[in-house]
Design an enzyme around this catalytic site. Structure first.
Site, mmCIF file in Angstrom:
data_model
loop_
_atom_site.group_PDB
_atom_site.id
_atom_site.type_symbol
_atom_site.label_atom_id
_atom_site.label_comp_id
_atom_site.label_asym_id
_atom_site.label_seq_id
_atom_site.Cartn_x
_atom_site.Cartn_y
_atom_site.Cartn_z
ATOM 1 N N ARG A 87 34.128 6.373 63.665
ATOM 2 C CA ARG A 87 35.233 7.632 63.604
ATOM 3 C C ARG A 87 36.133 7.619 64.791
ATOM 4 N NH1 ARG A 87 30.140 9.344 61.961
ATOM 5 N NH2 ARG A 87 30.137 9.902 59.542
ATOM 6 N N LYS A 147 51.501 5.423 64.818
ATOM 7 C CA LYS A 147 51.290 5.211 63.469
ATOM 8 C C LYS A 147 50.437 3.739 63.427
ATOM 9 C CE LYS A 147 55.039 6.962 60.788
ATOM 10 N NZ LYS A 147 56.170 6.451 59.711
ATOM 11 N N GLU A 163 66.435 -2.492 66.055
ATOM 12 C CA GLU A 163 65.876 -1.325 66.376
ATOM 13 C C GLU A 163 66.265 -0.668 67.513
ATOM 14 O OE1 GLU A 163 63.808 0.181 64.156
ATOM 15 O OE2 GLU A 163 63.413 -1.694 63.056
ATOM 16 N N LYS A 168 62.182 6.982 71.208
ATOM 17 C CA LYS A 168 61.058 7.286 70.167
ATOM 18 C C LYS A 168 59.925 8.255 70.507
ATOM 19 C CE LYS A 168 58.305 5.296 66.781
ATOM 20 N NZ LYS A 168 57.402 4.163 66.388
ATOM 21 N N GLU A 190 54.879 13.304 61.037
ATOM 22 C CA GLU A 190 56.031 13.244 60.211
ATOM 23 C C GLU A 190 56.086 14.029 59.237
ATOM 24 O OE1 GLU A 190 55.672 9.155 57.945
ATOM 25 O OE2 GLU A 190 57.721 8.737 58.562
ATOM 26 N N ARG A 247 61.209 12.772 62.472
ATOM 27 C CA ARG A 247 60.996 11.365 62.217
ATOM 28 C C ARG A 247 61.698 10.570 61.209
ATOM 29 N NH1 ARG A 247 55.036 10.193 64.351
ATOM 30 N NH2 ARG A 247 55.224 7.820 64.585
ATOM 31 N N ASN A 249 64.358 6.278 60.101
ATOM 32 C CA ASN A 249 64.899 5.456 58.885
ATOM 33 C C ASN A 249 66.000 4.882 58.624
ATOM 34 O OD1 ASN A 249 62.139 5.321 57.788
ATOM 35 N ND2 ASN A 249 62.324 7.303 57.119
ATOM 36 N N HIS A 281 67.432 1.838 56.627
ATOM 37 C CA HIS A 281 66.451 1.142 55.777
ATOM 38 C C HIS A 281 66.509 1.508 54.230
ATOM 39 C CE1 HIS A 281 64.492 1.120 59.945
ATOM 40 N NE2 HIS A 281 63.485 0.407 59.555
ATOM 41 N N HIS A 285 65.962 -1.975 52.869
ATOM 42 C CA HIS A 285 64.730 -2.435 52.020
ATOM 43 C C HIS A 285 65.049 -3.039 50.988
ATOM 44 C CE1 HIS A 285 61.645 0.784 54.210
ATOM 45 N NE2 HIS A 285 61.767 -0.457 55.102
ATOM 46 N N HIS A 339 63.519 -8.659 59.108
ATOM 47 C CA HIS A 339 63.798 -6.939 58.616
ATOM 48 C C HIS A 339 64.953 -6.774 59.590
ATOM 49 C CE1 HIS A 339 62.380 -3.001 58.190
ATOM 50 N NE2 HIS A 339 62.170 -2.961 59.419
HETATM 51 N N1 LIG Z 1 53.602 1.543 63.487
HETATM 52 C C1 LIG Z 1 54.750 1.539 63.689
HETATM 53 O O1 LIG Z 1 55.464 2.701 64.174
HETATM 54 C C2 LIG Z 1 55.603 0.489 63.140
HETATM 55 C C3 LIG Z 1 57.215 0.550 63.601
HETATM 56 C C4 LIG Z 1 57.795 -0.649 63.081
HETATM 57 C C5 LIG Z 1 57.314 -1.653 62.454
HETATM 58 N N2 LIG Z 1 55.929 -1.360 62.342
HETATM 59 C C6 LIG Z 1 55.113 -2.881 61.759
HETATM 60 O O2 LIG Z 1 55.376 -3.879 62.463
HETATM 61 C C7 LIG Z 1 55.372 -4.990 61.633
HETATM 62 C C8 LIG Z 1 56.349 -6.076 62.308
HETATM 63 O O3 LIG Z 1 56.109 -6.159 63.661
HETATM 64 P P1 LIG Z 1 56.622 -7.548 64.321
HETATM 65 O O4 LIG Z 1 58.140 -7.629 64.146
HETATM 66 O O5 LIG Z 1 56.292 -7.367 66.121
HETATM 67 O O6 LIG Z 1 55.854 -8.621 63.627
HETATM 68 P P2 LIG Z 1 54.554 -9.641 63.846
HETATM 69 O O7 LIG Z 1 53.586 -8.845 64.611
HETATM 70 O O8 LIG Z 1 54.433 -10.334 62.806
HETATM 71 O O9 LIG Z 1 55.173 -10.413 65.005
HETATM 72 C C9 LIG Z 1 56.321 -11.670 64.811
HETATM 73 C C10 LIG Z 1 55.781 -12.991 64.934
HETATM 74 O O10 LIG Z 1 56.081 -13.353 66.306
HETATM 75 C C11 LIG Z 1 54.631 -13.958 66.941
HETATM 76 N N3 LIG Z 1 54.487 -13.402 68.135
HETATM 77 C C12 LIG Z 1 54.372 -12.265 68.786
HETATM 78 N N4 LIG Z 1 54.590 -12.203 70.249
HETATM 79 C C13 LIG Z 1 54.972 -13.396 70.252
HETATM 80 C C14 LIG Z 1 55.398 -14.031 71.464
HETATM 81 N N5 LIG Z 1 55.171 -13.192 72.861
HETATM 82 N N6 LIG Z 1 55.855 -15.124 71.595
HETATM 83 C C15 LIG Z 1 55.831 -15.861 70.519
HETATM 84 N N7 LIG Z 1 55.446 -15.387 69.285
HETATM 85 C C16 LIG Z 1 55.001 -14.187 69.092
HETATM 86 C C17 LIG Z 1 53.652 -13.500 65.920
HETATM 87 O O11 LIG Z 1 52.463 -14.329 65.674
HETATM 88 C C18 LIG Z 1 54.453 -13.249 64.503
HETATM 89 O O12 LIG Z 1 54.443 -14.658 64.034
HETATM 90 C C19 LIG Z 1 55.443 -4.644 60.332
HETATM 91 O O13 LIG Z 1 53.916 -4.821 59.781
HETATM 92 C C20 LIG Z 1 55.890 -3.428 60.525
HETATM 93 O O14 LIG Z 1 55.405 -2.673 59.276
HETATM 94 C C21 LIG Z 1 55.009 -0.650 62.551
#
Ligand SMILES: NC(=O)c1ccc[n+]([C@@H]2O[C@H](COP(=O)([O-])OP(=O)(O)OC[C@H]3O[C@@H](n4cnc5c(N)ncnc54)[C@H](O)[C@@H]3O)[C@@H](O)[C@H]2O)c1
Length: 369
Positions: A126, A148, A190, A232, A242, A247, A251, A254, A258, A271
């Site tokens: 939990r 999130k 971003e 943020k 949200e 919030r 987007n 987006h 998307h 992305h």
């Molecule tokens: N929670 C939120 O508020 C929020 C906001 C935006 C995005 N997201 C989520 O985040 C995800 C995308 O995150 P991301 O872009 O970080 O992708 P990711 O976590 O897939 O990382 C991208 C790639 O980089 C690699 N990597 C990570 N750090 C590295 C480093 N220092 N050196 C070399 N390689 C490295 C990872 O292994 C992966 O292959 C999506 O699932 C999205 O939905 C969440």
């Protein structure tokens, strides 16, 4: 020199975000400074198969030096890992390790690891403590802050999750040295999005710093992260769950972004590239619908160019694009919504009718010819 931003969300414990080259070495020590982690015995590092060989040992050593008994779980890198199945495997592994309610989960990686490990922490027994150690630019500026967490279902992305604020965030900019260019520009998109929504102050600072940011100069990188985190955190503080519409500004870009990702096929463009294209489209729509100026459109275009996010040499049939926008989970009752900026720092959410969208999509397609 490390920068500290304090995130203060109503009803939650405030937490620090430390940003700078080398802050990972002080991870354990800083965690001991968080009152709720002062006496925590066990830490579980969750990371992915790309990040593990690069930074897992450094993180574990820092935690061990601060007296934590440390275990780790390595999940496959990539979006597919953000699943109910992998979350289930993590919970089983946590139980096998006999982790109790008083453990802390340390999410070491990009947004995939942050969302997955955060969700695992939110539900195990939990809810156990969570520390975010983002290693992508996107996760430093966006996903590690705001609480999130979640996983994807076959029916769509992020459909199951929880709000789980971290106790501490450690953003070591030295880890970005190994980040591939494609991932780098995702973070830049971003940052640009945050700056145009936020204020003239952030926007013009970024215009000046864009070259240094694209060249990954540490001072500019650290400042861009700090400014984005402040932005943020401010948005999240106004709209923690949200529910108030604030919030929604996150987007920006987006709606079209998307649709681009859906129709081009996931992975065809990053992305960030898709969001940047969506920002360009939204700015043009805003000229007609909310009175944005041509200067604003040009200034945003120039900023995105300077950050390595050029306009895409790709388009799709307007009717297919509109259809994809309507199927997006953010569409309400078949009505497509756009975050539109009247100018830097001034946004509104607008339901836009199909005819106006189709007309602008036509112009968008012609601009690619
Ligand atoms: N929670 C939120 O508020 C929020 C906001 C935006 C995005 N997201 C989520 O985040 C995800 C995308 O995150 P991301 O872009 O970080 O992708 P990711 O976590 O897939 O990382 C991208 C790639 O980089 C690699 N990597 C990570 N750090 C590295 C480093 N220092 N050196 C070399 N390689 C490295 C990872 O292994 C992966 O292959 C999506 O699932 C999205 O939905 C969440």
């Amino acid at each position: 020199m490390a920068t500290k931003v304090i995130v203060n969300i109503p009803g939650e414990e405030p937490y620090d975000v430390r940003i700078g080259a080398g802050v990972l070495d002080a991870l354990g020590r800083r965690m001991r400074g968080v009152p709720s982690l002062e006496r925590t015995e066990r830490a579980l590092v969750i990371t992915d198969s790309n990040v593990a060989p690069l930074y897992r040992d450094q993180a574990k050593e820092s935690l061990a030096a601060a007296g934590f008994r440390v275990s780790d779980i390595v999940v496959p890198a990539g979006e597919d890992t953000k699943s109910v199945e992998v979350a289930g495997e993590i919970w089983e592994a946590m139980a096998q390790l006999s982790l109790g309610r008083d453990c802390v989960v340390v999410a070491l990686g990009g947004g995939v690891v942050g969302d997955l490990a955060g969700f695992a922490a939110s539900a195990y027994m939990r809810g156990v403590a969570l520390v975010q150690v983002p290693t992508t630019l996107l996760s430093m500026v966006d996903s590690s802050v705001g609480g999130k967490t979640g996983v994807n279902l076959a029916a769509g992305k992020n459909l199951v999750g929880a709000f789980k604020q971290p106790a501490y965030v450690c953003a070591d900019t030295a880890t970005l040295a190994t980040l591939p260019e494609r991932e780098w520009t995702c973070g830049c998109a971003e940052i640009a999005k945050s700056a145009v929504i936020d204020s003239d102050e952030f926007f013009f600072w970024l215009v000046d710093a864009a070259g240094a940011l694209a060249a990954r100069e540490d001072e500019a990188v650290a400042e861009a992260i700090a400014r984005s985190v402040v932005f943020k955190a401010d948005v999240v503080a106004q709209d923690k769950t949200e529910s108030r519409g604030v919030r929604e500004c996150l987007n920006y870009g987006h709606t079209l972004g998307h649709a681009v990702e859906t129709l081009a096929g996931y992975g065809a463009f990053s992305h960030g590239a898709a969001v940047a294209e969506g920002m360009r489209f939204a700015a043009r729509l805003a000229v007609e619908l909310v009175g944005a100026s041509a200067d604003f459109v040009a200034a945003q275009d120039d900023l995105l160019d300077a950050l390595g996010l050029p306009a895409l040499a790709w388009s799709a049939d307007p009717a297919d694009m509109l259809d994809a926008m309507k199927r997006d989970k953010k569409a309400r009752r078949g009505q497509v919504r756009f975050v539109l900026l009247r100018d830097v720092g001034s946004w509104e959410l607008l339901d836009v009718d199909d005819a106006a969208i189709l007309e602008h999509l036509g112009a968008w397609v012609r601009s690619k010819e």
